[in-house]
Design an enzyme around this catalytic site. Structure first.
Site, mmCIF file in Angstrom:
data_model
loop_
_atom_site.group_PDB
_atom_site.id
_atom_site.type_symbol
_atom_site.label_atom_id
_atom_site.label_comp_id
_atom_site.label_asym_id
_atom_site.label_seq_id
_atom_site.Cartn_x
_atom_site.Cartn_y
_atom_site.Cartn_z
ATOM 1 N N HIS A 5 -32.416 -29.021 9.306
ATOM 2 C CA HIS A 5 -32.672 -28.693 10.706
ATOM 3 C C HIS A 5 -32.816 -27.182 10.872
ATOM 4 O O HIS A 5 -31.916 -26.434 10.485
ATOM 5 C CB HIS A 5 -31.511 -29.203 11.570
ATOM 6 N N ASN B 223 -42.313 -24.240 4.114
ATOM 7 C CA ASN B 223 -43.426 -24.855 3.386
ATOM 8 C C ASN B 223 -43.902 -23.920 2.281
ATOM 9 O O ASN B 223 -43.490 -22.760 2.226
ATOM 10 C CB ASN B 223 -44.598 -25.113 4.344
ATOM 11 N N TYR C 44 -35.772 -31.975 14.855
ATOM 12 C CA TYR C 44 -35.050 -32.306 13.620
ATOM 13 C C TYR C 44 -33.729 -33.016 13.884
ATOM 14 O O TYR C 44 -33.254 -33.801 13.071
ATOM 15 C CB TYR C 44 -34.834 -31.048 12.767
ATOM 16 N N HIS D 41 -43.276 -35.642 5.679
ATOM 17 C CA HIS D 41 -42.549 -35.225 4.469
ATOM 18 C C HIS D 41 -41.758 -36.397 3.865
ATOM 19 O O HIS D 41 -40.628 -36.221 3.387
ATOM 20 C CB HIS D 41 -41.585 -34.069 4.772
HETATM 21 FE FE1 HDD Z 1 -41.260 -30.245 10.159
HETATM 22 C C1 HDD Z 1 -39.573 -32.538 8.332
HETATM 23 C C2 HDD Z 1 -41.376 -28.135 7.442
HETATM 24 C C3 HDD Z 1 -43.204 -28.038 11.932
HETATM 25 C C4 HDD Z 1 -40.842 -32.124 12.913
HETATM 26 N N1 HDD Z 1 -40.619 -30.331 8.251
HETATM 27 C C5 HDD Z 1 -39.943 -31.367 7.684
HETATM 28 C C6 HDD Z 1 -39.648 -31.062 6.322
HETATM 29 C C7 HDD Z 1 -40.155 -29.818 6.067
HETATM 30 C C8 HDD Z 1 -40.764 -29.358 7.297
HETATM 31 C C9 HDD Z 1 -40.099 -29.079 4.762
HETATM 32 C C10 HDD Z 1 -38.934 -31.986 5.350
HETATM 33 C C11 HDD Z 1 -37.464 -31.727 5.341
HETATM 34 C C12 HDD Z 1 -36.795 -32.613 4.312
HETATM 35 O O1 HDD Z 1 -37.066 -32.423 3.122
HETATM 36 O O2 HDD Z 1 -36.014 -33.461 4.726
HETATM 37 N N2 HDD Z 1 -42.183 -28.486 9.741
HETATM 38 C C13 HDD Z 1 -42.016 -27.733 8.601
HETATM 39 C C14 HDD Z 1 -42.606 -26.432 8.797
HETATM 40 C C15 HDD Z 1 -43.135 -26.415 10.047
HETATM 41 C C16 HDD Z 1 -42.851 -27.698 10.645
HETATM 42 C C17 HDD Z 1 -42.600 -25.321 7.759
HETATM 43 C C18 HDD Z 1 -43.843 -25.313 10.765
HETATM 44 C C19 HDD Z 1 -43.650 -24.069 10.544
HETATM 45 N N3 HDD Z 1 -41.935 -30.126 12.050
HETATM 46 C C20 HDD Z 1 -42.707 -29.121 12.598
HETATM 47 C C21 HDD Z 1 -42.878 -29.363 14.013
HETATM 48 C C22 HDD Z 1 -42.198 -30.523 14.305
HETATM 49 C C23 HDD Z 1 -41.616 -30.981 13.058
HETATM 50 C C24 HDD Z 1 -43.657 -28.475 14.951
HETATM 51 C C25 HDD Z 1 -42.014 -31.264 15.598
HETATM 52 C C26 HDD Z 1 -42.235 -30.815 16.772
HETATM 53 N N4 HDD Z 1 -40.411 -32.051 10.535
HETATM 54 C C27 HDD Z 1 -40.306 -32.593 11.759
HETATM 55 C C28 HDD Z 1 -39.466 -33.850 11.790
HETATM 56 C C29 HDD Z 1 -39.056 -33.984 10.299
HETATM 57 C C30 HDD Z 1 -39.732 -32.798 9.651
HETATM 58 C C31 HDD Z 1 -40.119 -35.027 12.416
HETATM 59 C C32 HDD Z 1 -39.283 -35.311 9.601
HETATM 60 C C33 HDD Z 1 -38.032 -35.640 8.859
HETATM 61 C C34 HDD Z 1 -37.070 -34.655 9.309
HETATM 62 O O3 HDD Z 1 -37.655 -33.797 10.181
HETATM 63 O O4 HDD Z 1 -35.895 -34.599 9.002
HETATM 64 O O5 HDD Z 1 -38.372 -33.686 12.601
#
Ligand code: HDD
Length: 756
Positions: free
Chosen positions: A392, A200, A415, A128
Site C-alpha cells: 500500500h 514499477n 490499495y 499485477h
Molecule cells: Fe497499482 C497493485 C504499481 C497506479 C490500484 N500496483 C499494484 C502493484 C504494483 C503497482 C507494483 C502490485 C503490488 C503487489 O505486488 O502486490 N500502481 C503501481 C504504480 C502505479 C499504480 C507504480 C502508478 C504510479 N494502481 C495505480 C492506480 C490505482 C492502482 C492509479 C487505482 C486507482 N494497484 C492498484 C490496486 C492493486 C495494485 C487495484 C491490485 C492489487 C493490489 O493493489 O494490492 O489496488
C-alpha cells in the site's frame, strides 16, 4: 496494594472535576463551560485478565503447541489429522456402505477435505496478478539522513524486506515475458512500522489522475466478449485508449521499447514514479523521486526471444529469480533518490513534479545512492507469502510523506480497499507476511479472520480502564505526523493544471535518447502491436501520436503498417537527449549469465571440462547441451548433460559456445550408437535443432564462439565466422574470455541492421 489498582485509582482521581452534569447549570441557560478532560498520562499495563479469562491455550496439557499457534503447527507432526486435530486412519477412500456401495453423507473427513479444497483459491489481484517474490535485506548508507528522519535510512541500518515483481495485465497463470510494465513493490519492515514502495520498472504512468485507472485497465485487459488476448497490449481497446488519451504516449513508448521485455527481474530498474516528500529531523522538506538500480545493469530480451520463451518457459522470470537466489547469486539493487527543492510550484527545471507522466533526466538531477537491497531468500510457500502480501502506497514511516500528485491520491484509497475483497476482510495486516516488525498496538478489533486474541476491556482512548493505554506519541516519540503543507485557497474543480497538457516533449526526449538498435526495436514493437489492431482508424490515430513525437519513428511504423505517415499537429519539442535512458553502450558485470556449451560424444571433452570450470570461476553458469541426455565421457571425469537438443532452446543462454563437433540428435535425425545411447560418430546430417539454436542466438545479437571443429556447425547454420560477435579459436577457454567481454555489453549490438 495492587499497583494496577493504584494506577486505576489515580486515573479515577484525575477524572474528578471532569465533565459537569446538567444539574450544575440553570435549566434553559447555557451551563458552565466544560473544562478539558484530564487524560491519563502514565503508561500502565492493562488490568490482568480475570482468572476465568485466560484466552485460548497455546500449549496442550501434554506440552504440545496447540492449533492456536498455527504458523508453527502447519505441516508438522507425524500423523495426519483432520482440521480439528483428530488422527485419521485413511484419506484415500470415502466412507461407503460396502466397497461397491453408496458413499455416506456422514463422512466428515470427505466433506471437510472437499469443502476446504473448494475454497483454496482467492481472487487474483485485479492488476499485477502474476508475480514472484523474495525476501531480503536493505542496508542504508546513511547518505539520506540529512533529508529524512526515517530511521531505516540512517547510517548502516539493516531492514528486512519482501519484494514482489509482477506483470500488470496478465492473469495469475499467464506468461512472464509478455510486453508489459513490470511491478517492483518493496515492503520494508522498519523499526518504525512498515514502509511500502509500490513502484514499477517504468518511471512514468499512463494517466495523470487515478480516476482514469479503471478505464486504462479495462482497455488493457482482454476484450470482454471472448476474453482475449491474454496479457497483451497488442489489441484494439488498449490502442484506442492510449491514442485518445495522449498523456499515455510517454508510458506507451517505454512499453514499446526494450524496457517492456526485461531479460530478468534481476536486470530491471525500479521507480517510485511519483514525487514524494522527505522530512528531516529539523522539519525541513525535500521532494524526491525513488530509483532502484540493478547491480547487474538494465538488460532486456528481444521480441522474438520473448515470444519464444512465452511458449518454451512461461515461468522464465520467476524461475530465474528463484534459481539465482538458490544458487547464492543474490540479486542486488542500489536504492537512490533524485532530490528537488520543495518549492511552492512543485516544479524542477520547468518539469512539473506532480505529473506522473514526467521524468526528470538524471543529467539534470543525478540519482544519489542511499542504500543497497539484497534479495537472499526465496519464499517457502508461494500462497502464504507472494500471494498474500499486501502492499500500500499509504504505508509510510516518519520522514517520508506524499505530495499532491493526483494519481497518488487515488492509489491511497485503492490499495486498502482492494484487499478487502482479495484477502477477505480488514485483518490482512495480521497475515504473517504482512505483519510489521515494529510492535503493533492498534484499537482495531474483530472482523473476518481476526487471529489476535485481544486483551483489555477498553479499545478506545482516552480510557481509565486499561491503565489509560494506549497513549498517543507526538513526533518526538516517533509518531507519524503529516507535514503541515499549505493548501492554496482554491475553488473546487474537476480539471487538470495547464502544465499537465504537454504530452509529447517527454516521449520525444526518450526517443532521442535511444541508440539505433533500440530505435529499431521500438519501431518493430509499434508495428507489431498496431498490426494486431483491426481498426484502421486506431492505427491512423496512433501514427498521429507518433508523428507528434518524432517523424522518423512515425515513418518507420507507417512503412511497416503500409499507411501514410501523417504530419505532426504540434511543433516538435526542442529537448535534449538523456543518455542515461539508453541501455546500450555500457559495460556490466557478467555474474550469473548463462553460457550454453554445445558438444557431443565426439566433442572436445577435455576442452569442455576446462571451459565449464572457467565459466564457473567467472561467476557465470555453464549448461552443457548434447544430442541426448546422460553423461559424456567416462569415469570420474564424465560430464553430465544438462540440456538435450530436445530440451534446449537458444533463449535460455546469454551466449553460446560450440566446443568440438556437436554431433547429431536422436533417432529422427541420425543413427544412434545403441550401446552409448549417443549418436554415432560422423553421422552426416547436421541436426536442424543445432542450426535453429545457433541461428536464433545469432539473430538475437548473442555472442557465439566455436572451438575445435565447432566452426563447421556455425557454417552449417549459415553464420559467417567473421560476423560481429562470432569468435572462433583454438581452445574453448580462449574463446570464452572474448565471449565474456562481449557479454559485458549484454548483446552484440552491431548485429542489428540499424547499426550497419
Ligand atoms: Fe497499482 C497493485 C504499481 C497506479 C490500484 N500496483 C499494484 C502493484 C504494483 C503497482 C507494483 C502490485 C503490488 C503487489 O505486488 O502486490 N500502481 C503501481 C504504480 C502505479 C499504480 C507504480 C502508478 C504510479 N494502481 C495505480 C492506480 C490505482 C492502482 C492509479 C487505482 C486507482 N494497484 C492498484 C490496486 C492493486 C495494485 C487495484 C491490485 C492489487 C493490489 O493493489 O494490492 O489496488
Amino acid at each position: 496494594t495492587n499497583p494496577l489498582k493504584r494506577a486505576a485509582d489515580k486515573v479515577a482521581d484525575a477524572l474528578q472535576g471532569g465533565p459537569q452534569g446538567p444539574e450544575d447549570g440553570i435549566p434553559g441557560k447555557p451551563g458552565p463551560k466544560t473544562p478539558p478532560v484530564a487524560e491519563p498520562t502514565d503508561p500502565h499495563e492493562p488490568f490482568p485478565p480475570k482468572p476465568d479469562q485466560t484466552g485460548p491455550d497455546t500449549v496442550s496439557p501434554t506440552g504440545q503447541p496447540t492449533g492456536a499457534d498455527q504458523a508453527r503447527m502447519a505441516q508438522s507432526g507425524s500423523y495426519l489429522t483432520n482440521a480439528q486435530g483428530t488422527r485419521l486412519y485413511d484419506t484415500d477412500h470415502s466412507l461407503k456402505a460396502g466397497p461397491r456401495g453408496p458413499v455416506l453423507l456422514q463422512d466428515h473427513h470427505l466433506r471437510e477435505k472437499v469443502m476446504h479444497f473448494d475454497h483454496e483459491r482467492i481472487p487474483e489481484r485485479v492488476v499485477h496478478a502474476r508475480g514472484a517474490g523474495a525476501h531480503g535485506v536493505f542496508r542504508s548508507y546513511g547518505t539520506a539522513a540529512n533529508v529524512t528522519k526515517a530511521a531505516f535510512l540512517a547510517e548502516d541500518v539493516e531492514t528486512p524486506v519482501f519484494v514482489r515483481f509482477s506483470t500488470v495485465l496478465g492473469s495469475r497463470g499467464s506468461s512472464d515475458t509478455v510486453r508489459d510494465t513490470r511491478g517492483f513493490a518493496t515492503k520494508f519492515y522498519t523499526s518504525e512500522g512498515v514502509f511500502d514502495l509500490v513502484g514499477n520498472n517504468i518511471p512514468v504512468f499512463f494517466i495523470q489522475d487515478a480516476i482514469k485507472f479503471p478505464d486504462v485497465i479495462h482497455a488493457g485487459k482482454p476484450h470482454p466478449d471472448r476474453e482475449i488476448p491474454q496479457a497483451q497490449s497488442a489489441h484494439d481497446t488498449f490502442w484506442d485508449f492510449v491514442t485518445l488519451h495522449t498523456e499515455a504516449a510517454h508510458h506507451t513508448l517505454w512499453n514499446m521499447s526494450d524496457r517492456g521485455i526485461p531479460r530478468s527481474y534481476r536486470t530491471m530498474e525500479g521507480f517510485g514514479v511519483h514525487t514524494f516528500r522527505l522530512v528531516n529531523a529539523a522539519g525541513q522538506t525535500t521532494l524526491v523521486k525513488f530509483h532502484w538500480k540493478p547491480k547487474l545493469g538494465v538488460h532486456s530480451l528481444v521480441w522474438e526471444e520473448a515470444q519464444i520463451i512465452n511458449g518454451v518457459d512461461p515461468d522464465f522470470h520467476r524461475r530465474d529469480l528463484a534459481d539465482a537466489i538458490e544458487a547464492g547469486a543474490y540479486p542486488q539493487w542500489e536504492f537512490g533518490i533524485q532530490t528537488f527543492p520543495d518549492t511552492p510550484d512543485q516544479t524542477f527545471e520547468g518539469i512539473d513534479l506532480l505529473d506522473p507522466t514526467n521524468i526528470v533526466p538524471e543529467e539534470l538531477a543525478p540519482v544519489q545512492p542511499i542504500g543497497l537491497l539484497t534479495l537472499d531468500r526465496n519464499p517457502s510457500n508461494f500462497f502464504a507469502e507472494t500471494e498474500q502480501v499486501a502492499f500500500h502506497v499509504g504505508h509510510l514511516v516518519p520522514g517520508i510523506d506524499i505530495t499532491d500528485d493526483p494519481l497518488l491520491a487515488g492509489r491511497l484509497f485503492s490499495y486498502l480497499d482492494t484487499q478487502i475483497t482479495r484477502l477477505a476482510g480488514p485483518n490482512f495486516p495480521q497475515i504473517p507476511i504482512n505483519r510489521p516488525h515494529a510492535p503493533v498496538n492498534d484499537m482495531l478489533r474483530d472482523g473476518f479472520h481476526q487471529t489476535a486474541v485481544h486483551r483489555g476491556a477498553a479499545p478506545y482512548r482516552p480510557n481509565s480502564l486499561d491503565g489509560g493505554c494506549p497513549f498517543t506519541a507526538g513526533a518526538d516519540l516517533g509518531a507519524y505526523v503529516e507535514t503541515p503543507v499549505r493548501v492554496p485557497e482554491a475553488t473546487k474543480v474537476r480539471e487538470a493544471p495547464e502544465s499537465f497538457s504537454d504530452h509529447f516533449s517527454q516521449p520525444r526526449r526518450f526517443w532521442l535518447s535511444m541508440s539505433p538498435p533500440e530505435r529499431e526495436h521500438i519501431i518493430g514493437a509499434y508495428t507489431f502491436e498496431l498490426g494486431k489492431c483491426y481498426e484502421v482508424a486506431i492505427r491512423e490515430r496512433a501514427l498521429q501520436v507518433l508523428a507528434n513525437i518524432d517523424p522518423e519513428l512515425c515513418a518507420g511504423v507507417a512503412a511497416g503498417l503500409g499507411l501514410p505517415a501523417p504530419e505532426p499537429t504540434v511543433p516538435l519539442a526542442d529537448v535534449q537527449p538523456s543518455p542515461a535512458l539508453s541501455q546500450v553502450g555500457r559495460t556490466w558485470p557478467t555474474d550469473g549469465r548463462i553460457i550454453g556449451i554445445l558438444t557431443g560424444p565426439d566433442g572436445d571433452l577435455d576442452g569442455v571440462r576446462a571451459v565449464r570450470q572457467a565459466v564457473l570461476d567467472g561467476g557465470m553458469v555453464p549448461l552443457i547441451v548434447a544430442p541426448v541426455g546422460g553423461t559424456l565421457g567416462d569415469g570420474a571425469d564424465a560430464l553430465t548433460v544438462q540440456r538435450t537438443y530436445a530440451t534446449a532452446r537458444s533463449v535460455e543462454f546469454d551466449a553460446v559456445l560450440v566446443a568440438g563437433t556437436p554431433g547429431v540428435g536422436a533417432d529422427a535425425y541420425g543413427a544412434r550408437d545403441a550401446k552409448a545411447g549417443q549418436p554415432t560418430a560422423g553421422a552426416a546430417t547436421p541436426d536442424p535443432r543445432v542450426g535453429l539454436l545457433l541461428g536464433e542466438a545469432f539473430r538475437h545479437g548473442k555472442a557465439i564462439g566455436a572451438a575445435k571443429g565447432g566452426e563447421a556447425a556455425l557454417e552449417a547454420a549459415g553464420i559467417p565466422l567473421d560476423a560481429p560477435g562470432v569468435i572462433a579459436g583454438d581452445t574453448a577457454t580462449g574463446v570464452l574470455s572474448e565471449l565474456t567481454r562481449l557479454l559485458g555489453a549484454h548483446r552484440v549490438w552491431e548485429r542489428f541492421p540499424s547499426a550497419a
